[in-house]
Design an enzyme around this catalytic site. Structure first.
Site, PDB file in Angstrom:
ATOM      1  N   THR A   6       0.819  -1.209   0.000  1.00 57.08           N
ATOM      2  CA  THR A   6       0.000   0.000   0.000  1.00 57.08           C
ATOM      3  C   THR A   6       0.855   1.262   0.000  1.00 57.08           C
ATOM      4  OG1 THR A   6      -1.673  -1.185   1.220  1.00 57.08           O
ATOM      5  CG2 THR A   6      -1.770   1.197   1.354  1.00 57.08           C
ATOM      6  N   GLU A  19      -5.725  -5.279   4.397  1.00 59.53           N
ATOM      7  CA  GLU A  19      -5.825  -6.355   3.402  1.00 59.53           C
ATOM      8  C   GLU A  19      -7.026  -6.157   2.488  1.00 59.53           C
ATOM      9  OE1 GLU A  19      -3.404  -8.327   2.672  1.00 59.53           O
ATOM     10  OE2 GLU A  19      -2.444  -7.255   4.308  1.00 59.53           O
TER      11      GLU A  19
END
Lengths: 472, 192
Positions: free
Chosen positions: A147, A429
């Site tokens: 990310t 996630e």
């Protein structure tokens, strides 16, 4: 023991131990778990001189590191005694036991649940031999950075670049913008010295999409960040403040060619790119973690319903019938409605987690033989089960907190901390709405396949049958 | 098909809901495309419905797997435990049927009388499971040190433990906090 609670136990109609064995997966598994717990508790790692909730942010991290290291030492001892596999790490660090010792999360967790599995899943045999041994011994501490500040689940939008330089046979890692800084990974800030970095691969002037690279972040002796590495912590969060989530930027950082994990795609010495049989293989780590998450949610829910149910047996309130004592709040139907659905949810998700775990193992075994037929189905399932299990767990913990009235609001009830851990999972996630849309993409394709008369995979086969109903 | 007010019938109903919602999504996307919208915009405009379809699909799988696997698991357990495990499955499935009652009305032939019957079934199940509530959570076998809760300890000394934990607050280490002298007293005496 409280008299009311004892009375409840006396009136139970089934053998509690029999159910415990089923939950654990057998008598031996119960024994193993109890032994593990006993051993962990003997070390007294769960006892704090001052409750960690009263510590500062920095002190919380320092305590989390201390405990995580002592916990690792304990697991190593366990491994030496029993010679068991990876499951000890997961059971101790990720389960209820881990959060009992490290109530605000562990800064080493991603080392075990993401760094090592990614090297194992996406590294060549040589890479596995080199990195996994070092990681298992904790000669190095790793984490996993995907990310970025500007992009989360949409991995094609990631901006970090890894450009191959054939003259030195190195990749150059670079963060071209502020939004390309890696953002969130646990342990990244001040704990890990290595990191798997997902970056856009460029070779011979062409972009080939995101690929995994192992990057050294800190000197192995001094722990100082290496030149070109900008690393730090992202700050306090709703929960999980012991996990040491970090940011990471690169200023033209060079790494050797073989630090790219090349089990699937490869870059040859001259810069030639050899494509992976499927771009979907890159998603392996994320799927693994999502499958694990479903199991974790069961543990958190089990904790919450245990707290709220026992409290509801002890607590007496109100006087619905004159001249009679206050009833246990467990006797109120609204209270049963709050608690019993939670208990059933633990069993429902536990069974589904086991089922998904078996499917994950079957599909990954099929992948080894080049069969990728069921990979999209597993991906779709892991996405939606991750979304539902985390959302339901958050709702369940919150319902349990409410079931305990004002006392449930106390941190000493452990319900607020549990909520912090569970609700975090709704976001990490893959945020839940995004997860559901990923599943929807698969379902729409399945619907169209059914419309063309093609056969469907087992979990969506009902679509063919129901399609012929009134809406078609 | 007529509504079947059994666990199997409810699970089939959930599949019908999931398929119905998905069918509507596909129809919506196609309709929007026909009106000149590109596929991506049509998808975005339908995305709220798509997440609902996805959720319904997952609920159907959750319920079906829980029901099927428990039946297999329960076959080798004692009759007393089997009964409780089945009650839990029933409770879970009926609970979600009641949560999805609007969708079931929309996509299946469930009637108001069926819903009333489901509601009674649910309330009966709560009553049947009530005596085993504590036994069921004891079976999770979570030790006090791991539960780490003043309210949930095995011995049920919730009030005593709440007080013990309160005493750990750093504010209770001294009878008078220094802010009394620095702020409260001067404020009360008009000297702040």
């Amino acid at each position: 023991v409280n008299v009311d609670l004892q009375k409840e136990r006396d009136q139970c109609t089934f053998d509690v131990e029999e159910l415990t064995n089923i939950i654990d997966g057998g008598v031996e598994k119960t024994d193993e778990r109890r032994k593990r717990v006993e051993m962990a508790l003997k070390e007294q790692l769960h006892i704090d001189s001052v409750p960690s909730v009263y510590l500062s942010h920095k002190e919380k991290y320092e305590l989390a590191v201390k405990k995580a290291c002592l916990l690792f030492k304990m697991i190593r001892k366990l491994q030496e005694e029993e010679n068991t596999g990876m499951e000890n790490y997961r059971a101790v660090l990720g389960g209820n036991l881990g959060t009992a010792i490290l109530s605000d999360g562990s800064p080493l967790l991603l080392h075990y649940v993401m760094f090592i599995p990614t090297v194992m899943g996406q590294g060549t045999v040589e890479q596995q031999a080199y990195w996994v041994g070092r990681a298992f011994n904790l000669d190095i501490i790793g984490t996993y950075a995907q990310t970025e500040l500007g992009h989360g689940t949409f991995i094609r939008g990631l901006e970090t670049t890894a450009t191959y330089d054939p003259s030195t046979k190195e990749f150059i890692l670079h963060s071209p913008t502020l939004t390309s800084y890696k953002w969130w990974p646990g342990g990244l800030a001040h704990t890990a010295n290595y990191c798997i970095v997902m970056a856009q691969l460029y070779t011979k002037g062409k972009c080939h999409g995101i690929h995994p690279f192992i990057v050294q972040l800190r000197d192995e002796e001094t722990h100082m960040p290496l030149p070109g590495i900008k690393v730090g912590e992202i700050g306090a969060k709703l929960g999980m403040n012991g996990t040491n989530n970090g940011f990471l930027g690169f200023d033209q950082v060079r790494i050797p060619r073989d630090y790219m994990l090349m089990k699937n795609s490869k870059v040859l010495e001259d810069g030639t790119y050899v494509n992976s049989p499927s771009s979907k293989l890159t998603y392996g780590t994320m799927m693994f973690v999502r499958v694990m998450l479903v199991n974790d949610m069961c543990n958190y829910m089990a904790k919450a319903v245990t707290i709220a149910t026992r409290y509801s047996a002890v607590r007496r309130q109100s006087q619905p019938k004159p001249d009679e004592p206050e009833p246990q709040i467990l006797d109120y139907l609204t209270q049963q409605h709050k608690l019993l659905v939670g208990i059933a949810s633990v069993h429902a998700f536990r069974i589904n987690a086991n089922w998904l775990w078996n499917m994950y193992n079957n599909v990954t075994a099929e992948l080894e033989t080049g069969d990728m037929e069921r990979l999209p189905e597993l991906h779709a399932l892991s996405c939606c089960l991750k979304a539902l299990s985390t959302a339901d767990a958050a709702a369940c913990v919150e319902r349990c907190r409410l079931a305990c009235g004002g006392h449930g609001y106390m941190l000493s009830s452990n319900l607020p901390t549990t909520y912090g851990l569970v609700t975090a999972a709704c976001t990490y996630e893959g945020e839940n709405t995004v997860m559901l849309l990923q599943t929807a993409r698969y379902l729409v394709k399945a619907w169209q396949q059914a419309a063309s008369g093609n056969s469907l995979t087992p979990t969506v086969s009902y679509l063919s049958v129901v399609r012929s109903g009134r809406r078609s | 098909p007529p509504w079947d007010n059994t666990i199997e019938g409810i699970i089939a109903g959930f599949e019908r809901v999931a398929a119905g919602k998905l069918g509507l999504c596909v129809a919506q996307i196609e309709k929007r495309q026909k009106s000149g919208m590109c596929y991506e915009d049509a998808w975005n405009m339908t995305s709220v419905q798509l997440t609902a379809a996805s959720e319904a699909h997952c609920r159907a799988i959750l319920l079906a797997t829980y029901h099927k696997e428990t039946a297999e698991q329960a076959a080798s357990t004692s009759p007393a435990l089997r009964r409780v495990l089945q009650q839990l499955v029933d409770l879970y499935v009926v609970y979600w049927a009641l949560e999805y009652v609007g969708d079931l009305l929309r996509f299946t032939s469930i009637s108001e009388r069926d819903i009333e019957s489901l509601q009674s079934w649910y309330e009966d199940l709560l009553t049947q499971l009530r005596p085993n509530a504590v036994g069921l959570v004891d079976a999770f076998d979570i030790k006090d040190e791991i539960l780490n809760s003043a309210l949930g300890a095995y011995d049920g000394r919730a009030y005593e433990r709440l007080m013990e934990e309160a005493m750990k607050s750093p504010l209770n280490a001294e009878p008078v906090n220094k802010t009394f002298h620095t702020y409260l007293k001067p404020l009360m005496q008009g000297k702040l």
